[in-house]
Enzyme design. Structure first.
Site: not given
Length: 407
Positions: A150, A210-212, A285, A332-333, A335-336
């Site tokens: 990573d 990168h928002l998860g 979220m 996740g956040v 993209e959605n």
């Protein structure tokens, strides 16, 4: 028979995620998850992708060895077993590679030793990653095993970005520097963003968000990371689901001296009881936005703090890069959540950033632009695919190694 398949393993402390991918065409053949390893209520969920066939089993799975044997058995039922001559390699996600590993690496004893030496800076992740590697090696000792780190994508950061402003002797002794995380995702998304723009990665400057539940930002110049928001650990940077992100370090001393809290208690506070969860009691979220729409003040403040930090990093990385071709939202956040994307760039029109309300509201599976036509800076939604990135890097490495079974 040519070997073109890669098994991707992501071994957590009590789980194993996996995907089997055919690198001839990128087809996902099988995918699954083993969770609650070590408990009586362990569960394995296995999907044969093309057929859409999902099987589940519950019952005690004692350890990672038992988990991988169960995975191998499920793959074998579908004619995709670990003994297949079409299996070229196993690619392992390894969270922390320190400053030593800047690219995917064929695993040998020296590599395992170095991953083990990094446990003090990745105590939650590297031990589980090691367990997965050693178990896979025991099952297929003849098969190439590759570690994809990573942290690797961020090793191109200049020292001015990677170093903390502390005594270098102390920093070197305790390996204190900014390593960054989510690098596999940032690498994939920055490259896919360039593809979306119809340009070569080397010609494009991208800010990747990168928002998860965990969240990080990176500044990517010509395909190389020049700065990222996470540091020695994933605690630094953006406001996250349960992590505080950036904070005055003196808060820790204050909590120790005035609050009487121990180092472990503060660690738990900042990593597991802070961020959005600490601010409003929710780290989802979707739920936070529902509460915002109902005029919940706590949720509204949490959302505003989250967006404020995000804007600061967008602006900072604009300054670092000098020229920005695109801002890409992922995970996740990212993209959605259309409200997060809209709020993150609101007021940044002077930097050439804006979203088209209609495009932003459209939900879709693929990479897409959400900025207005003719915008100076593209704003994009680019779904991440860390498993595909690990498989791609793994297959490229074993292909370069000269294995005659590979095509």
């Amino acid at each position: 028979m040519s070997s073109t398949r890669v098994l991707v393993l992501n071994s957590g402390s009590s789980s194993v995620k996996y995907q089997l991918i055919d690198m001839r065409d990128g087809e996902r053949l099988a995918a699954g998850l083993v969770e609650r390893i070590g408990e009586r209520t362990s569960r394995l969920r296995h999907t044969l992708v093309a057929a859409g066939d999902t099987r589940e089993q519950e019952g005690p799975i004692a350890d990672h060895e038992a988990a991988l044997k169960a995975v191998a058995a499920e793959l074998g039922r579908d004619g995709l077993g670990l003994d297949s001559p079409e299996l070229a390699a196993i690619g392992h996600r390894v969270v922390h590679g320190g400053e030593f590993f800047s690219e995917p690496t064929l695993i040998d004893e020296n590599v395992l030793t170095e991953i083990e030496r990094l446990i003090p800076v990745a105590p939650l992740h590297n031990p589980a990653n090691l367990t997965g590697i050693r178990t896979a090696q025991a099952l297929r000792p003849d098969l190439p095993q590759v570690a994809v780190f990573d942290t690797a994508f961020h090793t191109t950061m200049p020292e001015s970005a990677a170093r903390y402003a502390i005594d270098p002797k102390i920093a070197d002794r305790y390996r204190i520097r900014r390593y960054g995380f989510h690098g596999t995702s940032h690498a994939y998304v920055s490259r896919e963003t360039a593809r979306l723009l119809g340009r070569a990665p080397g010609d494009v400057n991208v800010i990747v968000l990168h928002l998860g539940n965990g969240a990080s930002a990176s500044a990517v110049r010509g395909g190389r990371c020049v700065d990222t928001s996470m540091g020695l650990t994933p605690l630094e940077g953006l406001v996250m689901g349960t992590r505080s992100g950036d904070m005055d370090p003196a808060v820790i001393f204050h909590l120790m001296r005035v609050g009487g809290m121990s180092a472990d208690e503060i660690d738990t506070l900042l990593n597991k009881r802070s961020g959005l969860f600490g601010l409003c009691g929710d780290n989802d979220m979707r739920e936070i936005r529902r509460r915002v729409d109902e005029d919940d003040e706590q949720a509204g403040l949490a959302f505003d703090i989250y967006i404020h930090r995000l804007k600061k990093y967008i602006g900072a990385y604009y300054a670092v890069l000098g020229r920005v071709d695109a801002v890409a939202f992922t995970a996740g956040v990212g993209e959605n959540s259309a409200p997060v994307r809209e709020a993150a760039v609101a007021g940044l029109e002077g930097l050439g950033l804006a979203v088209d309300g209609g495009l932003n509201a459209v939900r879709g599976d693929g990479a897409r632009l959400i900025s207005p036509a003719g915008a100076r800076v593209a704003v994009a939604v680019v779904p991440t695919d860390e498993e595909m990135e690990i498989a791609t890097q793994t297959y490229a490495l074993v292909s370069e190694s000269g294995n005659p079974d590979l095509t």
